[in-house]
Design a protein around this motif. Structure first.
Motif, PDB file in Angstrom:
ATOM      1  N   LYS A 176       0.837  -1.185   0.000  1.00  0.00           N
ATOM      2  CA  LYS A 176       0.000   0.000   0.000  1.00  0.00           C
ATOM      3  C   LYS A 176       0.873   1.236   0.000  1.00  0.00           C
ATOM      4  O   LYS A 176       1.839   1.335   0.747  1.00  0.00           O
ATOM      5  CB  LYS A 176      -0.909   0.007   1.234  1.00  0.00           C
ATOM      6  N   ARG A 177       0.525   2.170  -0.830  1.00  0.00           N
ATOM      7  CA  ARG A 177       1.291   3.409  -0.915  1.00  0.00           C
ATOM      8  C   ARG A 177       0.918   4.314   0.245  1.00  0.00           C
ATOM      9  O   ARG A 177      -0.251   4.609   0.482  1.00  0.00           O
ATOM     10  CB  ARG A 177       1.023   4.112  -2.243  1.00  0.00           C
ATOM     11  N   LYS A 178       1.907   4.789   0.967  1.00  0.00           N
ATOM     12  CA  LYS A 178       1.672   5.654   2.108  1.00  0.00           C
ATOM     13  C   LYS A 178       1.516   7.098   1.625  1.00  0.00           C
ATOM     14  O   LYS A 178       2.306   7.566   0.813  1.00  0.00           O
ATOM     15  CB  LYS A 178       2.829   5.558   3.099  1.00  0.00           C
ATOM     16  N   PRO A 179       0.522   7.814   2.125  1.00  0.00           N
ATOM     17  CA  PRO A 179       0.366   9.219   1.713  1.00  0.00           C
ATOM     18  C   PRO A 179       1.523  10.058   2.231  1.00  0.00           C
ATOM     19  O   PRO A 179       2.118   9.755   3.271  1.00  0.00           O
ATOM     20  CB  PRO A 179      -0.960   9.624   2.362  1.00  0.00           C
ATOM     21  N   ALA A 233       2.290  -7.031 -11.854  1.00  0.00           N
ATOM     22  CA  ALA A 233       2.901  -5.889 -12.545  1.00  0.00           C
ATOM     23  C   ALA A 233       3.054  -4.710 -11.593  1.00  0.00           C
ATOM     24  O   ALA A 233       4.090  -4.024 -11.591  1.00  0.00           O
ATOM     25  CB  ALA A 233       2.044  -5.494 -13.744  1.00  0.00           C
ATOM     26  N   ARG A 234       2.054  -4.487 -10.757  1.00  0.00           N
ATOM     27  CA  ARG A 234       2.128  -3.384  -9.804  1.00  0.00           C
ATOM     28  C   ARG A 234       3.231  -3.618  -8.774  1.00  0.00           C
ATOM     29  O   ARG A 234       3.943  -2.685  -8.378  1.00  0.00           O
ATOM     30  CB  ARG A 234       0.779  -3.226  -9.088  1.00  0.00           C
ATOM     31  N   ALA A 235       3.401  -4.864  -8.338  1.00  0.00           N
ATOM     32  CA  ALA A 235       4.443  -5.166  -7.352  1.00  0.00           C
ATOM     33  C   ALA A 235       5.836  -4.881  -7.907  1.00  0.00           C
ATOM     34  O   ALA A 235       6.703  -4.335  -7.204  1.00  0.00           O
ATOM     35  CB  ALA A 235       4.342  -6.629  -6.910  1.00  0.00           C
ATOM     36  N   LYS A 236       6.057  -5.239  -9.162  1.00  0.00           N
ATOM     37  CA  LYS A 236       7.363  -4.967  -9.767  1.00  0.00           C
ATOM     38  C   LYS A 236       7.621  -3.461  -9.854  1.00  0.00           C
ATOM     39  O   LYS A 236       8.742  -2.992  -9.621  1.00  0.00           O
ATOM     40  CB  LYS A 236       7.431  -5.608 -11.164  1.00  0.00           C
ATOM     41  N   LEU A 237       6.590  -2.701 -10.198  1.00  0.00           N
ATOM     42  CA  LEU A 237       6.742  -1.245 -10.248  1.00  0.00           C
ATOM     43  C   LEU A 237       6.955  -0.667  -8.854  1.00  0.00           C
ATOM     44  O   LEU A 237       7.743   0.267  -8.670  1.00  0.00           O
ATOM     45  CB  LEU A 237       5.501  -0.626 -10.888  1.00  0.00           C
ATOM     46  N   LYS A 238       6.266  -1.237  -7.864  1.00  0.00           N
ATOM     47  CA  LYS A 238       6.409  -0.753  -6.489  1.00  0.00           C
ATOM     48  C   LYS A 238       7.821  -0.973  -5.988  1.00  0.00           C
ATOM     49  O   LYS A 238       8.407  -0.102  -5.326  1.00  0.00           O
ATOM     50  CB  LYS A 238       5.409  -1.491  -5.592  1.00  0.00           C
ATOM     51  N   ILE A 241      -2.624   2.602 -12.318  1.00  0.00           N
ATOM     52  CA  ILE A 241      -3.121   1.296 -11.867  1.00  0.00           C
ATOM     53  C   ILE A 241      -4.011   1.464 -10.645  1.00  0.00           C
ATOM     54  O   ILE A 241      -5.021   0.764 -10.484  1.00  0.00           O
ATOM     55  CB  ILE A 241      -1.934   0.354 -11.578  1.00  0.00           C
ATOM     56  N   GLY A 242      -3.643   2.408  -9.762  1.00  0.00           N
ATOM     57  CA  GLY A 242      -4.488   2.688  -8.602  1.00  0.00           C
ATOM     58  C   GLY A 242      -5.871   3.163  -9.011  1.00  0.00           C
ATOM     59  O   GLY A 242      -6.878   2.793  -8.378  1.00  0.00           O
ATOM     60  N   GLU A 243      -5.959   3.971 -10.057  1.00  0.00           N
ATOM     61  CA  GLU A 243      -7.266   4.415 -10.562  1.00  0.00           C
ATOM     62  C   GLU A 243      -8.098   3.226 -11.050  1.00  0.00           C
ATOM     63  O   GLU A 243      -9.319   3.176 -10.839  1.00  0.00           O
ATOM     64  CB  GLU A 243      -7.068   5.424 -11.682  1.00  0.00           C
ATOM     65  N   LEU A 244      -7.434   2.267 -11.699  1.00  0.00           N
ATOM     66  CA  LEU A 244      -8.164   1.076 -12.163  1.00  0.00           C
ATOM     67  C   LEU A 244      -8.708   0.279 -10.973  1.00  0.00           C
ATOM     68  O   LEU A 244      -9.833  -0.231 -11.022  1.00  0.00           O
ATOM     69  CB  LEU A 244      -7.242   0.200 -13.010  1.00  0.00           C
ATOM     70  N   ALA A 249      10.418  -4.261 -14.688  1.00  0.00           N
ATOM     71  CA  ALA A 249       8.994  -3.921 -14.564  1.00  0.00           C
ATOM     72  C   ALA A 249       8.414  -3.476 -15.906  1.00  0.00           C
ATOM     73  O   ALA A 249       7.309  -3.877 -16.277  1.00  0.00           O
ATOM     74  CB  ALA A 249       8.820  -2.830 -13.510  1.00  0.00           C
ATOM     75  N   LEU A 250       9.167  -2.653 -16.646  1.00  0.00           N
ATOM     76  CA  LEU A 250       8.678  -2.183 -17.943  1.00  0.00           C
ATOM     77  C   LEU A 250       8.601  -3.317 -18.957  1.00  0.00           C
ATOM     78  O   LEU A 250       7.647  -3.397 -19.742  1.00  0.00           O
ATOM     79  CB  LEU A 250       9.584  -1.066 -18.465  1.00  0.00           C
ATOM     80  N   ARG A 251       9.617  -4.192 -18.950  1.00  0.00           N
ATOM     81  CA  ARG A 251       9.582  -5.334 -19.880  1.00  0.00           C
ATOM     82  C   ARG A 251       8.406  -6.253 -19.570  1.00  0.00           C
ATOM     83  O   ARG A 251       7.750  -6.767 -20.480  1.00  0.00           O
ATOM     84  CB  ARG A 251      10.904  -6.101 -19.805  1.00  0.00           C
ATOM     85  N   TYR A 252       8.138  -6.478 -18.275  1.00  0.00           N
ATOM     86  CA  TYR A 252       7.005  -7.328 -17.887  1.00  0.00           C
ATOM     87  C   TYR A 252       5.693  -6.698 -18.351  1.00  0.00           C
ATOM     88  O   TYR A 252       4.824  -7.374 -18.924  1.00  0.00           O
ATOM     89  CB  TYR A 252       7.000  -7.493 -16.366  1.00  0.00           C
TER      90      TYR A 252
END
Length: 594
Positions: free
Chosen positions: A122-125, A410-415, A433-436, A491-494
């Protein structure tokens, strides 16, 4: 050829013939010169020849010097080119070393984060100035002027009446008024009433209340059944149990063991639900004055799994019925093979609509043949998984089965790329991705039908988010973009390689945006691996997969696991083999979900 041209040629030919027939006599051009003049002319000619030779020699010398200079220039150019190549090689080596150092730093930060920091994605504010209550602590010197002015948000909060909390408290009080709040209940209840005759003389009863205590009775009872071997009138020798009045009607023994149906249920529950290793189970049994070996318990669990496996065949047909949507994942485990511990894999299949979970050991393989064998000839509609290359078998061969990839991977790799690599471009992808995911949460809370969800997933708002993602991805993958860390590159290649599969969830409202449901049902196997460390053989890994299949399916169906295991083994003791009627959803146990 005209006449004039022909006459001219004939005239020229006659002149040439005449010159050949009568040549002109040789005339000495120096006949009118004297001998002294001829000698002087020869001397001058010789001098001129000598001067020309000297000049030629000088010219040749200069030419040689020029050639030598050109050779030196060529050598210098070659040396400069070699130095440039060396510098380029050195720069390339430095860049590679720098990239490796950056990659190692990312790995170290990632390992430290996994070791010392929460693993939540989870992204912290971002922390604002108003959130930092200790920011002005050092600036306060005891005077009123040193106090920081209150922020607008704090004034608003202070001035706002606490209407919501008041209404909530009133609701709670009204809910509890005149009622007794109890959450603890037990299977059996024994009531102990007071004897009012034992009250002191003259005492007056003001109020009667109840106090509750809970006692757990755990003991192992040995049942000794007398078996009579007899010979029938037609000469057949048989064994039989003929109970007395009030005795058990049947011998409660699971076939192939000395355990009753209840004992087997508790043994399986402790081992595969509570993740209790067998050596701890032995310690518990020893405290209850029973002696048996760990191998005995292992054998009993294996005998019990025989009947469970027979039932799993029926369960698998329900799970992989036509047009089913399957979530799939796999997890590694340690298995003892020929005296060595090898890494093997257990597969997990989840049918969310039918609420069925299937685990398959399949000799511990993770190859494409296992997936082919598991699916067989079943005409399922779609299979959702991560980006493991074995699942490309679906895209290459089983084109009738739609392959949906997990957005959470995909989100985990970017995170990880954001946390460890610090790449500023990652935030854009995570926000999209969060918007989705926000949209998916709205569909779920709105209880939309699959068709309504499909329409929403293909509306303008969702398509705009996907287009922004694709445009940013193409820009980062274009030539000439600055170098980035390994985590960001992966992450981008995935994201690029599995783009079609990642957004295939928009094709059907019954699909999910990620594979989280399969990930959740993988966790029990991870807990067992942590507590029991390894399986003694591939057979016991298959036994574990069988028990976890029933346990997880019970959880999906909302059926109490221990109660089901007791009832299932009780029916096996009674001799039932109609396994289609012994499934968690057909055995007759009430769903415990409210």
């Amino acid at each position: 050829m005209d006449k004039d041209e022909r006459n001219r040629i004939l005239t020229s030919s006659k002149l040439l013939k005449a010159r050949e027939d009568s040549p002109e006599p040789w005339v000495d051009p120096y006949s009118d010169m004297s001998s002294d003049e001829k000698s002087k002319l020869l001397c001058e000619l010789m001098a001129i020849h000598l001067r020309d030779e000297k000049r030629n020699e000088e010219l040749m010398g200069k030419i040689d010097e020029l050639l030598e200079g050109n050779r030196q220039i060529s050598d210098l150019k070659a040396m400069l080119l070699e130095l440039e190549n060396r510098d380029k090689a050195k720069d390339s080596l430095i860049a590679n070393q720098s990239k490796k150092i950056t990659s190692l730093e990312e790995v170290i930060r990632l390992n430290n984060a996994h070791t010392y920091v929460s693993k939540s994605q989870k992204r912290k504010p971002k922390k604002t100035e108003d959130d930092d209550h200790t920011k002005n602590k050092d600036d306060f010197d005891g005077t009123q002027d040193s106090l920081a002015p209150p922020s607008a948000s704090s004034e608003t909060t202070a001035d706002k009446p606490d209407v919501e909390s008041e209404s909530h408290e009133k609701e709670v009080r009204l809910y509890r008024q005149g009622k007794e709040y109890r959450t603890m209940t037990a299977d059996k209840s024994i009531s102990h009433e007071c004897d009012i005759t034992k009250l002191p003389e003259g005492a007056i009863i003001i109020k009667r209340t109840r106090r509750y205590s809970y006692e757990q009775v755990s003991s192992i009872i040995e049942h000794d059944y007398e078996v009579i071997r007899y010979k029938t009138a037609d000469g057949i020798i048989r064994d039989g149990y003929f109970p007395l009045d009030g005795a058990p009607e049947i011998m409660d023994v699971v076939p192939g063991t000395h355990a009753s149906s209840t004992f087997m249920a508790y043994l399986a529950f402790n081992k595969y639900v509570l993740d209790t290793p067998l050596y701890r189970e032995i310690s518990r049994i020893l405290d209850e004055d029973m002696r048996l070996s760990r191998m005995t318990l292992t054998n009993w669990l294996e005998k019990g799994s025989f009947h469970i496996n027979r039932m799993i065949g029926v369960l698998k047909e329900c799970c992989l019925e036509k047009d089913s949507i399957i979530n799939c994942d796999e997890i590694w485990c340690r298995v003892q093979v020929k005296g060595a511990y090898r890494k093997r894999y257990i597969w997990c299949l989840v049918n969310k609509s039918e609420k069925i979970v299937i685990y398959c050991y399949e000799d511990g393989s993770r190859g494409r043949d296992v997936l082919r064998h598991i699916l067989g000839d079943h005409a399922i509609k779609a299979l959702q998984s991560d980006g493991y290359n074995v699942y490309m078998y679906l895209d290459d061969n089983l084109i009738d089965i739609e392959h949906v990839c997990c957005m959470a991977h995909a989100r985990a790799k970017l995170k990880y790329a954001l946390e460890q690599g610090g790449d500023i471009d990652v935030a854009f992808f995570l926000d999209c991705i969060g918007e989705l995911y926000v949209l998916e949460a709205e569909y779920e809370h709105g209880r939309l039908s699959p068709e309504q969800i499909r329409l929403c997933r293909n509306n303008l708002k969702t398509n705009e988010i996907i287009i922004r993602l694709r445009s940013k991805l193409d820009a980062l993958l274009s030539e000439g973009h600055p170098s980035r860390g390994d985590l960001m590159e992966k992450a981008l290649r995935y994201l690029n390689a599995f783009w079609t599969q990642l957004f295939a969830y928009t094709h059907d409202g019954s699909y999910t945006i990620d594979n989280s449901i399969a990930e959740r049902f993988i966790r029990p196997l991870a807990g067992e691996r942590k507590n029991s460390l390894f399986f003694g053989s591939g057979k016991m890994a298959g036994v574990s997969a069988a028990y976890h299949t029933i346990i997880s399916t019970c959880k999906m169906q909302g059926v109490p696991v221990l109660q089901y295991l007791k009832e299932f083994f009780k029916q096996i003791v009674l001799g039932r083999t109609d396994y289609e009627n012994l499934l968690p959803m057909t055995i007759g146990i009430t769903n415990n979900k409210h």
